[in-house]
Motif scaffolding. Structure first.
Motif, PDB file in Angstrom:
ATOM      1  N   VAL A 444      40.014  37.695  35.833  1.00 53.27           N
ATOM      2  CA  VAL A 444      39.738  38.901  35.137  1.00 53.27           C
ATOM      3  C   VAL A 444      38.607  39.663  35.445  1.00 53.27           C
ATOM      4  O   VAL A 444      38.817  41.115  35.354  1.00 53.27           O
ATOM      5  CB  VAL A 444      39.586  38.543  33.494  1.00 53.27           C
ATOM      6  N   LEU A 445      37.800  38.926  35.631  1.00 57.94           N
ATOM      7  CA  LEU A 445      36.464  39.878  36.047  1.00 57.94           C
ATOM      8  C   LEU A 445      36.243  40.649  37.218  1.00 57.94           C
ATOM      9  O   LEU A 445      35.911  41.574  37.521  1.00 57.94           O
ATOM     10  CB  LEU A 445      35.237  38.651  36.173  1.00 57.94           C
ATOM     11  N   GLU A 446      37.003  39.934  38.195  1.00 61.48           N
ATOM     12  CA  GLU A 446      37.086  40.534  39.782  1.00 61.48           C
ATOM     13  C   GLU A 446      37.709  41.996  39.611  1.00 61.48           C
ATOM     14  O   GLU A 446      37.251  42.918  40.051  1.00 61.48           O
ATOM     15  CB  GLU A 446      37.844  39.927  40.864  1.00 61.48           C
ATOM     16  N   PRO A 447      38.811  42.149  39.161  1.00 63.52           N
ATOM     17  CA  PRO A 447      39.612  43.702  38.939  1.00 63.52           C
ATOM     18  C   PRO A 447      38.574  44.405  38.190  1.00 63.52           C
ATOM     19  O   PRO A 447      38.440  45.645  38.374  1.00 63.52           O
ATOM     20  CB  PRO A 447      40.793  43.425  38.254  1.00 63.52           C
ATOM     21  N   ALA A 448      37.984  44.034  37.321  1.00 64.38           N
ATOM     22  CA  ALA A 448      37.213  45.036  36.314  1.00 64.38           C
ATOM     23  C   ALA A 448      35.549  45.271  37.349  1.00 64.38           C
ATOM     24  O   ALA A 448      35.394  46.773  37.350  1.00 64.38           O
ATOM     25  CB  ALA A 448      36.385  44.264  35.106  1.00 64.38           C
ATOM     26  N   LEU A 449      35.410  44.553  37.673  1.00 59.93           N
ATOM     27  CA  LEU A 449      34.114  44.989  38.782  1.00 59.93           C
ATOM     28  C   LEU A 449      34.482  45.718  39.928  1.00 59.93           C
ATOM     29  O   LEU A 449      33.856  46.622  40.288  1.00 59.93           O
ATOM     30  CB  LEU A 449      33.411  43.374  39.217  1.00 59.93           C
ATOM     31  N   HIS A 450      35.759  45.145  40.467  1.00 58.30           N
ATOM     32  CA  HIS A 450      36.297  46.168  41.535  1.00 58.30           C
ATOM     33  C   HIS A 450      36.377  47.826  41.059  1.00 58.30           C
ATOM     34  O   HIS A 450      36.161  48.555  41.924  1.00 58.30           O
ATOM     35  CB  HIS A 450      37.532  45.648  41.907  1.00 58.30           C
ATOM     36  N   THR A 451      36.788  48.015  39.971  1.00 58.73           N
ATOM     37  CA  THR A 451      37.191  49.228  39.335  1.00 58.73           C
ATOM     38  C   THR A 451      35.786  49.858  39.382  1.00 58.73           C
ATOM     39  O   THR A 451      35.400  51.068  39.303  1.00 58.73           O
ATOM     40  CB  THR A 451      37.738  48.998  37.959  1.00 58.73           C
ATOM     41  N   VAL A 452      34.519  48.934  38.715  1.00 56.38           N
ATOM     42  CA  VAL A 452      33.338  49.621  38.672  1.00 56.38           C
ATOM     43  C   VAL A 452      32.708  50.027  40.114  1.00 56.38           C
ATOM     44  O   VAL A 452      32.395  51.231  40.420  1.00 56.38           O
ATOM     45  CB  VAL A 452      32.333  48.553  38.159  1.00 56.38           C
ATOM     46  N   PHE A 453      33.097  49.408  41.091  1.00 59.83           N
ATOM     47  CA  PHE A 453      32.535  49.727  42.492  1.00 59.83           C
ATOM     48  C   PHE A 453      33.409  51.261  42.774  1.00 59.83           C
ATOM     49  O   PHE A 453      32.855  51.736  43.665  1.00 59.83           O
ATOM     50  CB  PHE A 453      32.889  48.507  43.427  1.00 59.83           C
TER      51      PHE A 453
END
Length: 504
Positions: A444-453
């Motif tokens: 769940v965290l990975e796609p959220a952080l990828h979107t931040v990047f």
């Protein structure tokens, strides 16, 4: 006479070396403080309680620092750099000592605000003093010394914070500022002499009050929106409305003030606008990296906190390297080429960061951060030098303060944007629930952080606009103010460089 330009005159062993060292020590106070406390927060909460209040340890510091930077800059143009710098060091050290004796979380937050008031003077005054005692050519090398302070602090700060919390006490984090601050104060008091021709002026109290109130409320709304209250809540809307009203009132007050605290001509100078835009974007993107790169390394890649933090440290290592090299480039090819080079590196680094996923190595995460740091160094340092070189002594504090204020606003905007993006992605995947990001599963965290990047990469493109706006050369100033006061650390009258801005 003008400051000497030989190579031996620029280093720490030169006659001006003690002043440079003092500004580095003072800068180190602020730089280390920005990282040393984060690792000790669990110990602070265990001792004082107030878990729900601890984010204010950082927010109130940033608020106090940001809103006072433009005011300190203006005061330094009226009274000189030395008294403002000494006041800033005094407030910071006093706040540090009081933090060390804090008896509760509320008291600690109040004393952190006092630290922030000191930091608001120290950081811009260090850069302004450097701009006063070194020529533009010399600053090409001196910027590397100042930038190295931030690089060292980014590595030393978290380590000291963790060590003090584990083996001594979290209170030692604040007491360590005492000897450093005293040394900086003593060296500046003894070795830095400036002769300031003070002119009669009226204090722009309406402008200062409205700028402080508007900036404070705007930054508070950006920092806490989506965290302590919803973006569409009455509190959030009220803060933005009142902040906007105060800032509109500030603009009106400045048009009528005899000696405005933040002259509106600052926003009409092409060189200053380019530098301020670069600082604002860097502040925004840097906040995203500082908050979410270590989280990605720890929670997604499975590294320890120290290793994850080293990925971010790669950025702060690239920054001083570029700052040191930038002088040679802007002295030969011009400021526009230098800033555009930095913008291109920042964009490339941000795009490389998008290739990081859950199977990536530590180096794969750290390398883009290093490239982004190089980009930031080629953008920020030349931007400050260009801004300082485009105005005379009487306006250099205002120009430097505006640049620092832009970066603070950028950081606050980054908090709002990246927090909203991360929480929005998480809410979409969990049906509206948004727990603490540290508690999320990696899938769940990975796609959220990828979107931040992704958002960070998009924002970094604005650095290309800052580069396009920057004049190729800042050859020397068009300033209609009276003759500049004499500033000379060697107690000899030194001719201030007469410069005019050429927008080429």
């Amino acid at each position: 006479m003008s400051p000497p330009t030989t190579r031996s005159s620029v280093g720490l062993r030169s006659e001006r070396g003690p002043i440079l060292l003092a500004t580095m020590l003072a800068t180190g106070l602020v730089a280390i403080d920005s990282t040393i406390l984060a690792t000790a927060v669990p110990s602070v909460v265990d001792d004082l309680g107030g878990f729900t209040q601890f984010p204010w340890l950082f927010s109130v510091y940033l608020l106090a620092q940001a809103v006072t930077v433009p005011i300190y800059g203006k005061v330094s143009d009226l009274l000189g750099r030395k008294p403002v710098m000494l006041l800033g060091i005094t407030l910071f050290v006093l706040g540090s000592v009081l933090c060390g004796f804090a008896w509760g979380m509320t008291a600690l937050i109040i004393f952190r605000a006092l630290q922030g008031l000191g930091a608001g003077a120290v950081q811009p005054m260090a850069m302004t003093i450097v701009g006063d005692i070194y020529s533009m050519q010399e600053r090409a090398k001196v910027q590397g010394y100042i930038a190295s302070v931030w690089a060292i602090s980014s590595l030393v700060g978290p380590t000291l914070g963790g060590a003090f919390a584990d083996y001594l006490s979290w209170r030692a984090i604040f007491f360590v500022n005492l000897p450093v601050g005293i040394a900086a104060f003593w060296m500046l008091q003894r070795r830095f002499t400036e002769q300031v021709t003070r002119r009669r002026t009226t204090v722009d109290w309406p402008g200062a009050t409205l700028l402080t109130a508007g900036g404070l409320l705007l930054l508070l709304a950006l920092l806490e929106g989506g965290q302590r209250w919803a973006w569409d809540s009455g509190t959030s809307i009220a803060l933005f409305v009142v902040a906007a009203a105060a800032l509109v009132g500030f603009v009106y007050a400045e048009t009528r003030a005899t000696d405005p605290v933040l002259p509106l001509w600052v926003f009409r100078r092409r060189t200053l606008n380019a530098g301020n835009l670069g600082s604002l974007v860097v502040g925004c993107v840097m906040l995203g990296l500082s908050s979410y790169v270590p989280l990605f390394g720890e929670q997604v890649l499975g590294h320890g906190a120290v290793v994850a933090g080293l990925a971010l440290a790669a950025m702060t290592l690239g920054w001083p390297i570029a700052a040191s090299l930038s002088g040679r480039i802007y002295l030969t090819l011009g400021f526009r080429v230098t800033v555009l080079l930095g913008a291109a590196l920042a964009v490339v680094g941000s795009l490389l960061l998008l290739t990081v996923d859950g199977d990536s190595s530590f180096l794969h995460l750290a390398a883009p951060c290093f490239v982004i740091g190089l980009g930031f160094g080629f953008v920020v340092s030349p931007g400050v030098v260009a801004a300082q070189s485009s105005v005379a002594w009487q306006s250099r504090g205002v120009a430097t303060g505006a640049n620092m204020f832009a970066r603070s606003v950028g950081s606050a905007v980054g908090v709002a944007i990246f927090g909203a993006v991360a929480n929005g992605v998480v809410a979409g995947r969990l049906g509206g629930k948004v727990p603490a990001l540290e508690q999320l599963d990696p899938d769940v965290l990975e796609p959220a952080l990828h979107t931040v990047f992704v958002v960070g990469a998009a924002i970094s493109v604005a650095l290309l606009l800052a580069g396009a706006l920057m004049p190729r050369r800042v050859t020397a100033p068009a300033e209609t103010l009276p003759a500049a006061p004499v500033t000379d650390p060697l107690k000899e009258p030194a001719a201030q460089p007469v410069t005019t801005v050429t927008d080429q």
